[in-house]
Design a protein around this motif. Structure first.
Motif, short mmCIF file in Angstrom:
data_model
loop_
_atom_site.label_atom_id
_atom_site.label_comp_id
_atom_site.label_asym_id
_atom_site.label_seq_id
_atom_site.Cartn_x
_atom_site.Cartn_y
_atom_site.Cartn_z
N THR A 265 1.04 13.96 0.40
CA THR A 265 -0.13 13.12 0.10
C THR A 265 -0.23 12.91 -1.40
OG1 THR A 265 -1.56 15.09 0.03
CG2 THR A 265 -1.42 13.88 2.13
N LYS A 266 -1.10 11.97 -1.79
CA LYS A 266 -1.24 11.65 -3.21
C LYS A 266 -2.68 11.66 -3.71
CE LYS A 266 2.99 8.92 -3.72
NZ LYS A 266 3.62 9.98 -4.53
N THR A 267 -3.65 11.38 -2.86
CA THR A 267 -5.02 11.21 -3.33
C THR A 267 -6.04 12.12 -2.66
OG1 THR A 267 -5.42 9.41 -1.77
CG2 THR A 267 -4.62 8.80 -3.98
N ILE A 268 -5.84 12.48 -1.41
CA ILE A 268 -6.85 13.26 -0.70
C ILE A 268 -6.99 14.64 -1.34
CG2 ILE A 268 -5.22 14.19 1.03
CD1 ILE A 268 -7.51 13.81 3.10
N LYS A 269 -8.23 15.10 -1.50
CA LYS A 269 -8.46 16.43 -2.04
C LYS A 269 -8.20 17.47 -0.94
CE LYS A 269 -11.65 14.96 -5.62
NZ LYS A 269 -11.45 13.51 -5.37
N LEU A 270 -7.73 18.63 -1.35
CA LEU A 270 -7.31 19.67 -0.42
C LEU A 270 -8.11 20.93 -0.72
CD1 LEU A 270 -3.52 18.92 -0.79
CD2 LEU A 270 -5.01 18.21 1.09
N ALA A 271 -8.79 21.46 0.30
CA ALA A 271 -9.79 22.50 0.06
C ALA A 271 -9.67 23.64 1.07
CB ALA A 271 -11.19 21.90 0.13
N THR A 272 -10.03 24.82 0.62
CA THR A 272 -10.25 25.92 1.55
C THR A 272 -11.69 25.84 2.02
OG1 THR A 272 -10.66 27.35 -0.38
CG2 THR A 272 -8.51 27.50 0.67
N GLY A 273 -11.86 25.98 3.33
CA GLY A 273 -13.21 25.82 3.85
C GLY A 273 -13.52 26.78 4.99
N ILE A 274 -13.72 28.10 4.67
CA ILE A 274 -13.66 28.63 3.31
C ILE A 274 -12.58 29.74 3.24
CG2 ILE A 274 -16.04 28.14 2.63
CD1 ILE A 274 -15.18 31.53 4.00
N CYS A 275 -12.23 30.11 1.99
CA CYS A 275 -11.33 31.22 1.76
C CYS A 275 -12.12 32.52 1.75
CB CYS A 275 -10.62 31.05 0.42
SG CYS A 275 -9.65 32.49 -0.12
N LEU A 276 -11.63 33.51 2.51
CA LEU A 276 -12.29 34.82 2.56
C LEU A 276 -11.82 35.66 1.38
CD1 LEU A 276 -12.11 35.41 6.40
CD2 LEU A 276 -14.12 34.76 5.05
N VAL A 277 -12.46 35.45 0.25
CA VAL A 277 -12.07 36.10 -1.00
C VAL A 277 -12.07 37.62 -0.86
CG1 VAL A 277 -12.75 36.43 -3.41
CG2 VAL A 277 -12.87 34.15 -2.38
N VAL A 278 -12.97 38.16 -0.05
CA VAL A 278 -13.09 39.61 0.06
C VAL A 278 -11.94 40.23 0.83
CG1 VAL A 278 -15.60 39.47 -0.09
CG2 VAL A 278 -14.52 39.54 2.16
N GLU A 279 -11.08 39.41 1.42
CA GLU A 279 -9.93 39.93 2.17
C GLU A 279 -8.61 39.68 1.44
OE1 GLU A 279 -10.00 38.41 6.14
OE2 GLU A 279 -11.98 39.24 6.58
N ARG A 280 -8.68 39.26 0.16
CA ARG A 280 -7.46 38.90 -0.56
C ARG A 280 -7.41 39.59 -1.92
NH1 ARG A 280 -4.32 34.42 0.66
NH2 ARG A 280 -4.84 33.35 2.60
N ASP A 281 -6.22 40.00 -2.30
CA ASP A 281 -6.02 40.55 -3.63
C ASP A 281 -6.25 39.46 -4.67
OD1 ASP A 281 -4.61 42.65 -5.50
OD2 ASP A 281 -3.66 40.72 -5.91
N PRO A 282 -7.09 39.70 -5.67
CA PRO A 282 -7.45 38.62 -6.60
C PRO A 282 -6.30 38.14 -7.47
CG PRO A 282 -8.40 40.70 -7.33
CD PRO A 282 -7.84 40.95 -5.96
N ILE A 283 -5.36 39.00 -7.79
CA ILE A 283 -4.24 38.56 -8.62
C ILE A 283 -3.34 37.60 -7.83
CG2 ILE A 283 -2.22 39.32 -9.93
CD1 ILE A 283 -3.71 41.94 -10.50
N HIS A 284 -3.02 37.98 -6.60
CA HIS A 284 -2.24 37.06 -5.76
C HIS A 284 -3.02 35.78 -5.48
CE1 HIS A 284 0.56 40.39 -4.16
NE2 HIS A 284 1.28 39.53 -4.82
N LEU A 285 -4.32 35.92 -5.21
CA LEU A 285 -5.13 34.75 -4.89
C LEU A 285 -5.23 33.79 -6.06
CD1 LEU A 285 -6.87 33.22 -2.90
CD2 LEU A 285 -8.80 34.71 -3.51
N ALA A 286 -5.34 34.32 -7.27
CA ALA A 286 -5.38 33.46 -8.45
C ALA A 286 -4.10 32.63 -8.55
CB ALA A 286 -5.54 34.31 -9.72
N LYS A 287 -2.96 33.23 -8.25
CA LYS A 287 -1.71 32.49 -8.29
C LYS A 287 -1.63 31.44 -7.18
CE LYS A 287 2.14 34.47 -9.63
NZ LYS A 287 2.76 33.59 -10.67
#
Length: 308
Positions: free
Chosen positions: A102-124
């Motif tokens: 795709t080229k224009t459509i925005k792509l989103a997490t809806g929603i990402c469970l931040v509390v279940e993910r390592d923040p360093i990996h998630l940031a990447k």
């Protein structure tokens, strides 16, 4: 390279333009889609292509790493948890696949469970998808409701919201600093370097999901927008003025925070009322069905996009 503005925050973006979103006075409301992507549904990258062709603004994909069979936590949506909660694809892998076609459509997490993910990996992961999409990623976040699920990730239910905020603040350091460090209650790392950095500056918009008033307060405290679920408890328009006043009282410019409605009804008159009240985005839900079943639903919804 284009400099664009997302509700008061400046971002750098190659292909997307957030200017309309920043202008509440234009009464321009975006229409997005969400679906639980599964192996029996239209593939997420095909859904993204079809949605983009029909003028939808964004595609939001949810997250559940797994569902424990104990099923002690009640599902906020009703008595019986739908099977597709067990079956959903990983949102970041799915959005990366969508970004490639795709080229224009925005792509989103809806929603990402931040509390279940390592923040360093998630940031990447966030930076990578933002790079692969040329700055089209929206970071929808939440802490979740399934206590057993997050316990399997080592997360305590009672402190999940503190953990979510700390992980978001730590990721902001990683995204914006050449050398990042963090020393919090839950997140600690010594000075380190991580690339790539996101295309959008200072980082992709962070939209906080959840109910009023607590999720609204979290959005104001460390987010760029709030996305309540429509059809649950309160009419979103009943709390929109309160949300804006809360932002003002907290020293935030209300215009710097998006107000989106997740799971909005497919009713043109209701959607027009949302638009005219200043709602920035509505996200329509799709069932996890095959391509042949989904495309007519997209066509029907595209008529709403045109009418709005």
């Amino acid at each position: 390279m284009m400099m664009v503005k997302f509700r008061g925050l400046v971002h750098t973006c190659d292909v997307c333009d957030h200017r309309a979103l920043a202008d509440r006075g234009a009464l321009n409301m975006h229409v997005g889609l969400t679906m639980f992507p599964t192996d029996y549904a239209i593939p997420p990258h095909e859904l993204a292509v079809a949605a983009e062709a029909r003028g939808y603004e964004s595609l939001w994909l949810p997250e559940h790493s797994h569902i424990p069979t104990s099923r002690k936590s009640p599902w906020p949506g009703g008595a019986e948890l739908p099977k597709y909660y067990y079956d959903s694809y990983d949102p970041f892998a799915s959005l990366a696949a969508a970004a490639a076609v795709t080229k224009t459509i925005k792509l989103a997490t809806g929603i990402c469970l931040v509390v279940e993910r390592d923040p360093i990996h998630l940031a990447k992961e966030v930076s990578t998808v933002d790079r692969l999409s040329s700055g089209r990623f929206i970071f929808g976040i939440g802490a979740g409701w399934n206590e057993e699920e997050m316990a399997n990730h080592g997360t305590a239910f009672a402190t999940r919201f503190k953990l979510m905020r700390e992980r978001i603040e730590a990721m902001k350091q990683i995204w914006t600093q050449s050398t990042a460090a963090f020393d919090g209650e839950f997140v600690k790392f010594e000075p380190m370097m991580q690339w790539p950095k996101p295309v959008q500056k200072p980082h992709p918009p962070i939209v906080v999901g959840g109910a009023f008033p607590h999720a609204a307060k979290r959005a104001i405290a460390y987010g760029d927008g709030w996305i309540p679920i429509g059809g649950r408890a309160l009419d979103p328009l009943d709390v929109l003025p309160q949300f804006r006043q809360m932002a003002k009282d907290a020293g935030r410019d209300p215009a710097s925070l998006s107000f989106d409605v997740f799971g909005a009804p497919r009713n043109l008159e209701v959607l027009k009322r949302y638009r005219d009240s200043g709602v920035d985005r509505v996200v329509l839900m799709l069932p996890p069905k095959s391509r042949d079943e989904i495309l007519p639903m997209l066509d029907e919804g595209a008529d709403l996009v045109t009418a709005l």
